[in-house]
Design a protein around this motif. Structure first.
Motif, PDB file in Angstrom:
ATOM      1  N   GLU A  42      -8.662  -6.894  -7.305  1.00 31.56           N
ATOM      2  CA  GLU A  42      -9.098  -5.523  -7.584  1.00 31.56           C
ATOM      3  C   GLU A  42      -8.542  -5.019  -8.916  1.00 31.56           C
ATOM      4  O   GLU A  42      -9.224  -4.325  -9.672  1.00 31.56           O
ATOM      5  CB  GLU A  42      -8.661  -4.597  -6.453  1.00 31.56           C
ATOM      6  N   LEU A  43      -7.287  -5.380  -9.206  1.00 31.03           N
ATOM      7  CA  LEU A  43      -6.666  -4.942 -10.454  1.00 31.03           C
ATOM      8  C   LEU A  43      -7.104  -5.792 -11.640  1.00 31.03           C
ATOM      9  O   LEU A  43      -7.009  -5.354 -12.794  1.00 31.03           O
ATOM     10  CB  LEU A  43      -5.139  -5.002 -10.325  1.00 31.03           C
ATOM     11  N   GLY A  44      -7.531  -7.017 -11.372  1.00 29.48           N
ATOM     12  CA  GLY A  44      -7.954  -7.910 -12.438  1.00 29.48           C
ATOM     13  C   GLY A  44      -6.809  -8.527 -13.203  1.00 29.48           C
ATOM     14  O   GLY A  44      -6.974  -8.914 -14.370  1.00 29.48           O
ATOM     15  N   VAL A  45      -5.624  -8.629 -12.582  1.00 29.72           N
ATOM     16  CA  VAL A  45      -4.454  -9.208 -13.236  1.00 29.72           C
ATOM     17  C   VAL A  45      -3.680 -10.049 -12.224  1.00 29.72           C
ATOM     18  O   VAL A  45      -3.842  -9.903 -11.005  1.00 29.72           O
ATOM     19  CB  VAL A  45      -3.506  -8.126 -13.801  1.00 29.72           C
ATOM     20  N   ASN A  46      -2.819 -10.927 -12.715  1.00 32.25           N
ATOM     21  CA  ASN A  46      -1.886 -11.664 -11.864  1.00 32.25           C
ATOM     22  C   ASN A  46      -0.593 -10.867 -11.778  1.00 32.25           C
ATOM     23  O   ASN A  46       0.039 -10.572 -12.805  1.00 32.25           O
ATOM     24  CB  ASN A  46      -1.608 -13.051 -12.430  1.00 32.25           C
ATOM     25  N   LEU A  47      -0.196 -10.522 -10.566  1.00 34.79           N
ATOM     26  CA  LEU A  47       1.036  -9.767 -10.364  1.00 34.79           C
ATOM     27  C   LEU A  47       2.246 -10.682 -10.206  1.00 34.79           C
ATOM     28  O   LEU A  47       3.377 -10.265 -10.460  1.00 34.79           O
ATOM     29  CB  LEU A  47       0.908  -8.870  -9.129  1.00 34.79           C
ATOM     30  N   PHE A  48       1.999 -11.921  -9.774  1.00 33.03           N
ATOM     31  CA  PHE A  48       3.083 -12.861  -9.526  1.00 33.03           C
ATOM     32  C   PHE A  48       2.802 -14.187 -10.219  1.00 33.03           C
ATOM     33  O   PHE A  48       1.651 -14.537 -10.472  1.00 33.03           O
ATOM     34  CB  PHE A  48       3.261 -13.126  -8.026  1.00 33.03           C
ATOM     35  N   SER A  59       4.995  -9.592 -16.195  1.00 34.42           N
ATOM     36  CA  SER A  59       5.335  -8.349 -16.887  1.00 34.42           C
ATOM     37  C   SER A  59       4.485  -7.192 -16.383  1.00 34.42           C
ATOM     38  O   SER A  59       4.974  -6.069 -16.199  1.00 34.42           O
ATOM     39  CB  SER A  59       5.161  -8.521 -18.400  1.00 34.42           C
ATOM     40  N   VAL A  60       3.209  -7.463 -16.113  1.00 36.89           N
ATOM     41  CA  VAL A  60       2.332  -6.428 -15.545  1.00 36.89           C
ATOM     42  C   VAL A  60       2.772  -6.094 -14.121  1.00 36.89           C
ATOM     43  O   VAL A  60       2.756  -4.935 -13.710  1.00 36.89           O
ATOM     44  CB  VAL A  60       0.861  -6.907 -15.548  1.00 36.89           C
ATOM     45  N   GLY A  61       3.212  -7.112 -13.386  1.00 36.74           N
ATOM     46  CA  GLY A  61       3.679  -6.893 -12.022  1.00 36.74           C
ATOM     47  C   GLY A  61       4.901  -6.001 -11.977  1.00 36.74           C
ATOM     48  O   GLY A  61       5.023  -5.132 -11.097  1.00 36.74           O
ATOM     49  N   LEU A  65       5.111  -2.457 -10.139  1.00 45.20           N
ATOM     50  CA  LEU A  65       6.115  -2.221  -9.108  1.00 45.20           C
ATOM     51  C   LEU A  65       6.878  -0.926  -9.360  1.00 45.20           C
ATOM     52  O   LEU A  65       7.141  -0.156  -8.427  1.00 45.20           O
ATOM     53  CB  LEU A  65       7.094  -3.396  -9.059  1.00 45.20           C
ATOM     54  N   SER A  66       7.248  -0.672 -10.619  1.00 44.02           N
ATOM     55  CA  SER A  66       8.009   0.533 -10.926  1.00 44.02           C
ATOM     56  C   SER A  66       7.241   1.791 -10.545  1.00 44.02           C
ATOM     57  O   SER A  66       7.823   2.772 -10.070  1.00 44.02           O
ATOM     58  CB  SER A  66       8.376   0.567 -12.418  1.00 44.02           C
ATOM     59  N   ARG A  67       5.925   1.762 -10.725  1.00 48.54           N
ATOM     60  CA  ARG A  67       5.100   2.911 -10.364  1.00 48.54           C
ATOM     61  C   ARG A  67       4.911   3.014  -8.860  1.00 48.54           C
ATOM     62  O   ARG A  67       5.007   4.095  -8.266  1.00 48.54           O
ATOM     63  CB  ARG A  67       3.728   2.806 -11.049  1.00 48.54           C
ATOM     64  N   ILE A  68       4.643   1.889  -8.227  1.00 50.31           N
ATOM     65  CA  ILE A  68       4.357   1.883  -6.802  1.00 50.31           C
ATOM     66  C   ILE A  68       5.584   2.262  -5.990  1.00 50.31           C
ATOM     67  O   ILE A  68       5.475   2.957  -4.972  1.00 50.31           O
ATOM     68  CB  ILE A  68       3.821   0.501  -6.367  1.00 50.31           C
ATOM     69  N   GLU A  69       6.765   1.836  -6.421  1.00 49.93           N
ATOM     70  CA  GLU A  69       7.985   2.198  -5.682  1.00 49.93           C
ATOM     71  C   GLU A  69       8.166   3.710  -5.655  1.00 49.93           C
ATOM     72  O   GLU A  69       8.582   4.272  -4.633  1.00 49.93           O
ATOM     73  CB  GLU A  69       9.199   1.528  -6.323  1.00 49.93           C
ATOM     74  N   ARG A  70       7.868   4.378  -6.747  1.00 53.77           N
ATOM     75  CA  ARG A  70       7.977   5.838  -6.776  1.00 53.77           C
ATOM     76  C   ARG A  70       6.972   6.467  -5.815  1.00 53.77           C
ATOM     77  O   ARG A  70       7.283   7.414  -5.091  1.00 53.77           O
ATOM     78  CB  ARG A  70       7.735   6.362  -8.188  1.00 53.77           C
ATOM     79  N   ILE A  71       5.745   5.924  -5.816  1.00 56.02           N
ATOM     80  CA  ILE A  71       4.708   6.450  -4.928  1.00 56.02           C
ATOM     81  C   ILE A  71       5.109   6.254  -3.469  1.00 56.02           C
ATOM     82  O   ILE A  71       4.966   7.174  -2.645  1.00 56.02           O
ATOM     83  CB  ILE A  71       3.356   5.753  -5.211  1.00 56.02           C
TER      84      ILE A  71
END
Length: 296
Positions: A42-48, A59-61, A65-71
């Motif tokens: 869905e994101l169109g990137v490799n997270l791991f 690096s994208v992951g 993560l920094s954004r999702i942890e806050r959410i």
């Protein structure tokens, strides 16, 4: 994008292993792998990226993560606040503290608070000055006792609780053990038992010694006040500790001596995140604590 996918992503990122993440989530490993794959599509990137048997964030992951942890933290707090609104007497307060505060102040005030609010739960986390600032800033804990109190900080604010005197402690048969007061420079030739460099009390003691005209020789380092007291009592050196940390004692007890010059003190405060309202039950505890401390 589903909440479940985000929860799985955070867990895998922290564990760096799908199997371990699945075990903690109590789901099948294939389910975790599938949700991670769907999220990446869905994101169109490799997270791991696979490295040996572990998964490491790209690096994208890491950015994601920094954004999702806050959410996720905000979501957990929102759910908690709803529960507390429905029943504020059944809430949970997440409190951080340094070891030198837990010896006396924290247990005493929590016990007093629980007499009036017996159903409130406490989740306690011990930390150093920097880790407590970080945990409050990230929203991992609601409140933190801290020393020294940060007067001006971008991410945390709070209340000054007290200013506390530091005493010299020496072995029972030390030449200075019979003195009522000493000058700090009288310890210049002694071996010191100190906290590690990450602890704020070490900074306070080092600065006081420099002000007295000498750099202390550090013979031992420790992480807890009990250990420092024990080492001093056993004749391994001398140290400086706040009065609060000397309120209790085990079988090995050093002698405390007041320091007349320079006067050495530390501030103790209670902090929370800047610009954010505390959960209702945490605010009740904060007000109780301020009244408790200032009435004594």
């Amino acid at each position: 994008m589903e909440l479940r996918q985000l929860q799985y992503f955070v867990k895998v990122a922290r564990k760096q292993h799908v199997t371990q993440a699945a075990e903690e989530l109590h789901v099948a490993q294939s389910a975790v792998s599938r949700q991670i794959r769907l999220l990446e599509e869905e994101l169109g990137v490799n997270l791991f990226v696979q490295k040996g048997r572990n998964l490491h964030l790209t690096s994208v992951g890491r950015l994601f993560l920094s954004r999702i942890e806050r959410i996720m933290t905000d979501l957990e707090k929102a759910v908690s606040e709803i529960h507390e609104f429905l029943d504020p007497e059944a809430g949970e307060i997440r409190v951080g503290f340094p070891h030198s505060v837990v010896l006396h102040l924290l247990p005493t005030v929590v016990a007093a608070f629980r007499k009036f609010h017996p159903n409130v739960k406490f989740k306690l986390r011990q930390g150093t000055y920097n880790s407590l600032i970080r945990d409050v800033s990230k929203g991992d804990i609601d409140l933190a006792f801290i020393s020294p109190f940060p007067e001006n900080h971008e991410y945390v604010t709070g209340d000054l609780l007290l200013t506390e005197e530091l005493y010299a402690i020496v072995p029972q048969h030390h030449i200075l053990s019979e003195y009522q007061t000493i000058r700090l420079e009288q310890l210049k030739d002694e071996s010191f038992v100190m906290f590690g460099e990450e602890y704020s009390l070490r900074t306070i003691v080092m600065e006081a010694c420099l002000k007295a005209g000498f750099t202390p020789h550090v013979g031992f380092e420790a992480e807890e006040t009990d250990t420092i007291r024990g080492l001093v009592a056993a004749g391994m050196g001398v140290s400086l500790l706040p009065e609060m940390a000397l309120a209790e004692g085990g079988s090995l007890r050093p002698i405390k001596v007041r320091i007349s010059e320079p006067r050495v003190t530390r501030t103790v405060g209670l902090i929370h995140r800047t610009g954010e309202r505390l959960p209702p039950v945490a605010e009740v505890f904060r007000r109780f604590l301020l009244e408790y401390v200032h009435s004594r």
